[in-house]
Write a protein that holds these residues in place. Structure first.
Motif, mmCIF file in Angstrom:
data_model
loop_
_atom_site.group_PDB
_atom_site.id
_atom_site.type_symbol
_atom_site.label_atom_id
_atom_site.label_comp_id
_atom_site.label_asym_id
_atom_site.label_seq_id
_atom_site.Cartn_x
_atom_site.Cartn_y
_atom_site.Cartn_z
ATOM 1 N N GLY A 114 77.424 36.608 75.826
ATOM 2 C CA GLY A 114 76.102 37.178 75.434
ATOM 3 C C GLY A 114 75.711 38.296 76.116
ATOM 4 N N ILE B 80 81.123 38.897 73.729
ATOM 5 C CA ILE B 80 80.332 38.421 72.541
ATOM 6 C C ILE B 80 79.969 36.897 73.028
ATOM 7 N N THR C 87 85.892 39.780 72.195
ATOM 8 C CA THR C 87 85.372 38.488 71.889
ATOM 9 C C THR C 87 84.782 37.736 73.096
ATOM 10 N N HIS D 72 77.196 41.277 75.338
ATOM 11 C CA HIS D 72 77.521 42.289 74.421
ATOM 12 C C HIS D 72 76.695 43.638 74.430
ATOM 13 N N ARG D 73 75.331 43.233 74.382
ATOM 14 C CA ARG D 73 74.402 44.665 74.218
ATOM 15 C C ARG D 73 74.361 45.394 75.317
ATOM 16 N N ASP E 16 76.115 44.619 67.972
ATOM 17 C CA ASP E 16 75.694 43.666 66.938
ATOM 18 C C ASP E 16 76.357 42.073 67.048
ATOM 19 N N GLY E 17 77.254 42.191 67.845
ATOM 20 C CA GLY E 17 78.082 40.931 68.158
ATOM 21 C C GLY E 17 79.053 40.405 67.042
ATOM 22 N N ASP E 18 79.557 41.532 66.358
ATOM 23 C CA ASP E 18 80.449 41.260 65.378
ATOM 24 C C ASP E 18 81.903 41.323 65.806
ATOM 25 N N ALA E 19 82.272 40.238 66.135
ATOM 26 C CA ALA E 19 83.623 39.989 66.872
ATOM 27 C C ALA E 19 84.881 40.314 65.821
#
Length: 215
Positions: A102, A99, A96, A104-105, A192-195
């Motif tokens: 920023g 993400i 969490t 996360h990638r 994808d930033g899908d927390a």
């Protein structure tokens, strides 16, 4: 090298040899081992082995019985559940936070690099290596969150985590491919930033290993 240095080196060697075998399951929980057994395997006297056993006893990996040997302390179901609960909390929090920051990638790419190494490991011949990379995969996530206290606590779980996963994977040909698939999915969700998706998958992923280890 002085006599003292040689003695310390021998003790360190006996300690690492025995600990490695406890963590990867070659010395199974409940097994009684002797100083003579380890001394013979390493061509050492019993004195450095005795010192190594004392260190491992202090770490909770051995229980010493004078004149009989040392019992490899089994991984208890309670310990397995406690480890899993701590990991789920820390890894969900890390995902969490990463993400939200920023990054996360970038972190997903680092985790995917570890996954590529793990996927190349031949199983079950090299279960210990597979497990080490499994731990590195998850540690990459926690460390990237940037909380030094959480990272230190997670690092302290290392030995217990390795024993837990090795126990879960022993004689288990089904779980490793599932772990790889779920690791791939974790990387995808993070990138994808899908927390929300990560919260669910991390919990299910660790709980499945917990259940295998607790049996």
């Amino acid at each position: 090298m002085s006599t003292r240095d040689r003695s310390q080196a021998a003790g360190d060697r006996a300690y690492q040899w025995t600990k490695d075998r406890i963590l990867d399951g070659r010395l199974e929980g409940g097994r009684l081992i002797s100083e003579g057994e380890v001394a013979e395997a390493l061509e050492l006297s019993r004195t450095p082995v005795r010192e190594a056993f004392l260190r491992l006893s202090a770490e909770g990996l051995l229980r010493l019985y004078p004149k009989r040997g040392a019992l490899v302390v089994p991984v208890s179901p309670n310990e397995v559940h406690d480890i899993a609960e701590a990991r789920i909390f820390l890894e969900r929090h890390a995902a969490t936070k990463i993400i939200a920051a920023g990054t996360h990638r970038e972190v997903a790419a680092k985790m995917r690099a570890v996954l590529d190494e793990q996927r190349a490991v031949s199983m079950p011949e090299h279960t210990a290596r597979f497990t080490q990379l499994d731990r590195e995969f998850h540690a990459t996530l926690v460390e990237a969150a940037g909380n030094a206290l959480f990272a230190e606590f997670y690092s302290g779980l290392r030995d217990r985590q390795l024993r837990m996963v090795n126990t879960a994977l022993r004689d288990n040909t089904v779980r490793p491919p599932i772990i790889l698939t779920e690791h791939e999915r974790i990387c995808d969700l993070l990138a994808d930033g899908d927390a929300e998706g990560l919260q669910t998958l991390i919990g299910n992923h660790i709980a499945a290993v917990r259940d295998e280890a607790a049996h």
